[in-house]
Design a protein around this motif. Structure first.
Motif, PDB file in Angstrom:
ATOM      1  N   PRO A   1      63.732  33.204 -79.003  1.00 56.13           N
ATOM      2  CA  PRO A   1      62.060  33.697 -79.274  1.00 56.13           C
ATOM      3  C   PRO A   1      61.581  34.752 -78.331  1.00 56.13           C
ATOM      4  N   GLN A   2      61.900  34.691 -77.229  1.00 53.00           N
ATOM      5  CA  GLN A   2      61.520  35.421 -75.847  1.00 53.00           C
ATOM      6  C   GLN A   2      61.693  36.880 -76.449  1.00 53.00           C
TER       7      GLN A   2
ATOM      8  N   ASN B   1      61.690  37.685 -82.097  1.00 52.51           N
ATOM      9  CA  ASN B   1      60.344  37.701 -81.559  1.00 52.51           C
ATOM     10  C   ASN B   1      60.039  36.367 -81.666  1.00 52.51           C
ATOM     11  N   ARG B   2      58.626  36.335 -81.520  1.00 51.14           N
ATOM     12  CA  ARG B   2      58.071  34.665 -81.532  1.00 51.14           C
ATOM     13  C   ARG B   2      58.139  33.979 -82.788  1.00 51.14           C
TER      14      ARG B   2
END
Ligand code: ATP
Ligand code: MG
Length: 259
Positions: free
Chosen positions: A41-42, A88-89
């Motif tokens: 997710p980073q 992504n997040r």
């Protein structure tokens, strides 16, 4: 045949993403077809591949949740010469959402199946945790690559990781092997690093890559330009060492009859 490699270590900041991105660019530079999968997710591998992670309509999250196929989600890295399944997040929610779902440990592998044949190497950049995302990487991988800093606590953490890999192998993915431990951010003037490196070789033998990746500032600078070190400074020690490691990977693949 495509070889799927999970680049993993539950310890944070040990060089997983740096290894994934630079191996992807190096393998592509050596003429191999590569899909890099950002499973964190980073989204660091996405940024380092020259892609803005903020405004992505679809990411690897959608592949895991089956709302898009890998072919629909993949993007071409404008800088690296390889394809990317970005993250992504959004991906942070996947773990909770998958808990209720069938085949939750196999979603990534199922999602990659249709596209895998178009590539020689699929590299998965794992998050710093032994969570469901990492389990998904380990159930679909042919082999694991473990980047390691040669520090005192690193060996301890390695035991947990090797146990997890053994469990996955016996329960979910019998073909899984450890392709290798790669020593990264290595400082050969440091006696402790030498000692830890010797212990690694005693324990893992031929499974330790010959390539040693030194601490090299170019490797740390390149991602802020959305580049692999190979594009940022081809002659740097960092770029050259990942190129050498990519050659080791190709040799291994050819030796196993998959060339
Ligand atoms: P995370 O667990 O947060 O995903 P990671 O294991 O993916 O981290 P990286 O992001 O690749 O680790 O590396 C951590 C930091 O160390 C980054 O700032 C990176 O630029 C730097 N770094 C990695 N390898 C090297 C190297 N060989 N020389 C110098 N700096 C490095
Ligand atoms: Mg990372």
């Amino acid at each position: 045949m495509a070889r799927i490699l999970a680049i993993t270590n539950q310890k944070g900041g040990v060089g997983k993403t740096t290894s994934a991105v630079n191996l992807a660019a190096s393998l592509a530079g050596l003429g191999r077809r590569v899909l890099l999968i950002d499973l964190d997710p980073q989204g660091n591998a996405t940024t380092a591949s020259g892609i803005d992670k903020q405004n992505l309509e679809r990411t690897v999250y959608h592949v895991l949740l089956r709302t898009a196929t890998a072919a629909e989600v993949r993007l071409r890295s404008p800088t690296g010469g390889y394809d990317l399944l970005p993250a992504n997040r959004d991906l942070a929610g996947a773990e909770v959402e998958l808990v209720q779902e069938k085949e939750r440990e196999f979603r990534l592998g199922l999602g990659l199946k249709a596209a895998a044949g178009e590539y020689d190497f699929l590299l998965i950049d794992c998050p710093p945790a032994l969570n469901l995302l990492t389990v998904n990487a380990l159930t679909c991988a042919d082999a694991v690559i473990i980047p390691m800093q040669c520090e005192y606590f690193a060996i301890e953490g390695l035991a947990d990781l090797v146990n997890t890999i053994k469990k996955i192998k016996s329960r979910l993915n019998p073909g899984l092997v450890i392709d290798g431990v790669v020593r990264v951010m290595f400082d050969n003037r440091n006696t402790l690093a030498q000692n830890v490196s010797d212990q690694l070789k005693a324990h893992f033998g031929a499974k330790v890559f010959d390539t040693v990746v030194p601490r090299n500032v170019r490797l740390a600078e390149a991602p802020s330009h959305g580049l692999a070190a190979l594009q940022y400074d081809r002659t740097s020690k960092g770029a050259q060492s990942y190129l050498q490691m990519a050659r080791e990977l190709i040799d291994k693949q050819e030796a196993s009859g998959n060339g």
